[in-house]
Scaffold this active site. Structure first.
Site, PDB file in Angstrom:
ATOM      1  N   CYS A  61       0.804  -1.220   0.000  1.00 21.29           N
ATOM      2  CA  CYS A  61       0.000   0.000   0.000  1.00 21.29           C
ATOM      3  C   CYS A  61       0.837   1.270   0.000  1.00 21.29           C
ATOM      4  O   CYS A  61       0.327   2.351  -0.315  1.00 21.29           O
ATOM      5  CB  CYS A  61      -0.959   0.001   1.187  1.00 21.29           C
ATOM      6  SG  CYS A  61      -2.104  -1.403   1.182  1.00 21.29           S
ATOM      7  N   HIS A 121      -3.287   7.219   2.259  1.00 20.14           N
ATOM      8  CA  HIS A 121      -3.747   5.907   1.824  1.00 20.14           C
ATOM      9  C   HIS A 121      -5.148   5.648   2.377  1.00 20.14           C
ATOM     10  O   HIS A 121      -5.411   5.866   3.563  1.00 20.14           O
ATOM     11  CB  HIS A 121      -2.786   4.825   2.311  1.00 20.14           C
ATOM     12  CG  HIS A 121      -3.273   3.432   2.068  1.00 20.14           C
ATOM     13  ND1 HIS A 121      -3.714   3.010   0.837  1.00 20.14           N
ATOM     14  CD2 HIS A 121      -3.426   2.368   2.914  1.00 20.14           C
ATOM     15  CE1 HIS A 121      -4.104   1.756   0.921  1.00 20.14           C
ATOM     16  NE2 HIS A 121      -3.936   1.345   2.170  1.00 20.14           N
ATOM     17  N   ASN A 157     -10.224   0.039  -0.255  1.00 20.95           N
ATOM     18  CA  ASN A 157      -8.765   0.076  -0.150  1.00 20.95           C
ATOM     19  C   ASN A 157      -8.175  -0.524  -1.426  1.00 20.95           C
ATOM     20  O   ASN A 157      -8.265  -1.732  -1.646  1.00 20.95           O
ATOM     21  CB  ASN A 157      -8.327  -0.721   1.079  1.00 20.95           C
ATOM     22  CG  ASN A 157      -6.820  -0.771   1.254  1.00 20.95           C
ATOM     23  OD1 ASN A 157      -6.056  -0.409   0.364  1.00 20.95           O
ATOM     24  ND2 ASN A 157      -6.380  -1.243   2.408  1.00 20.95           N
TER      25      ASN A 157
END
Length: 321
Positions: free
Chosen positions: A111, A248, A278
């Site tokens: 990520c 993020h 996500n």
């Protein structure tokens, strides 16, 4: 000398999956998911690939930048979910968009991957090796998610975002920080193909994402504010001077916790996780492209980008738009 973002782009799979649909697969509900994560839906591939999504996002970034694919000198794709081990996704994107003069390779920091790739491009330009780069974060996480595990299948979505950057003498990236802690790698894990040859009997493999949610949450809420403050110190700035924090998009509660620790109001933390979930390395560039195309970012604004993920890894970038 630094780099400035001159174009952004993003691409999402056509199929959208709501929380209600997820509730038909595992024991959960829209209310349960929204309360704990802030996520309301996500895009899921029905044929789109890491390379095809990245190529689409890259072409949009190039168009906005007014550049041709043949002008790209460095092409990086951040991903942890490529379809193929060889060739790398970046080389596949190079072929798809016709970036025939670019050096292409992948970066995997989960990520935080997009930020690590952005820092890599910055380093190449600072070293005088290249003057521009095309950077994408692209994921098809739906193929590595266990759709029977409600702890993970509710979280992730597929998509890609990209930026075109070029050398600049003023502004651009003002400060960059990266950190990794491999001691906590088991907190977010996905197995790969296991050793199997005439001399070794393969062990049973778990090729789905497994996550210790509490450990990841604790790491993000504690480490990300410290990383942001470290990057701001390098830039000679404070949280109060930042116009937008583009983080993020993992969990609304995590972002709220980070904002609280920094002492910054939530209105400066834009989010799109309610619509896309996500998307790992794609999360920051997808949100950045949305903000840019809606006119919510202006030249001269100070923006902080920050990501965290498997590794465990985290990074922060301070830039003047």
């Amino acid at each position: 000398m630094s780099i400035r973002i001159v174009g952004t782009g993003s691409a999402l799979p056509e199929k959208q999956v709501t929380n209600e649909e997820i509730a038909g697969l595992v024991e959960t509900s829209d209310e349960w998911i929204r309360e704990r994560t802030g996520i309301g839906g996500r895009h899921v591939s029905t044929g789109e690939t890491v390379a095809s999504l990245a190529a689409d996002a890259c072409m949009k970034a190039l168009e906005q930048a007014g550049r041709k694919a043949g002008e790209v000198e460095l092409l990086l794709v951040a991903t942890c979910s490529p379809e193929d081990a060889l060739p790398c996704a970046a080389c596949q994107v190079q072929e798809k968009i016709g970036a025939v003069n670019a050096v292409a390779f992948d970066v995997n920091a989960a990520c935080a991957g997009f930020l690590f790739a952005l820092h890599t491009a910055w380093a190449y330009v600072e070293a005088g090796i290249y003057e521009n780069a095309l950077i994408a974060g692209s994921e098809v996480l739906s193929k590595i998610v266990d759709w029977n595990d409600r702890g993970t299948c509710i979280l992730f979505g597929d998509g890609a975002g990209a930026v075109m950057v070029q050398k600049c003498d003023t502004g651009g990236v003002l400060g960059f920080v990266q950190h990794s802690d491999g001691r906590k790698g088991s907190a977010l894990f996905c197995g790969n193909r296991q050793l199997a040859n005439p001399y070794v009997r393969p062990a049973a493999a778990d090729s789905y994402v497994r996550m210790d949610g509490r450990e990841v949450f604790s790491f993000a809420v504690k480490q990300v504010p410290l990383t942001i403050e470290e990057a701001l110190k390098k830039a000679g700035l404070t949280p109060e001077t930042v116009d937008l924090f583009v983080l993020h998009q993992a969990n609304r509660r995590i972002i709220e916790g980070i904002a609280k620790r920094l002492g910054v109001e939530m209105c400066r933390f834009p989010m799109n996780l309610d619509r896309v979930g996500n998307t790992s390395s794609a999360a920051i560039p997808v949100l950045l492209d949305e903000l840019n195309r809606r006119g919510q970012i202006s030249r001269g604004q100070v923006i902080v980008l920050s990501g965290f993920g498997a590794g465990l890894t985290c990074g922060a970038c301070v830039l003047k738009w």
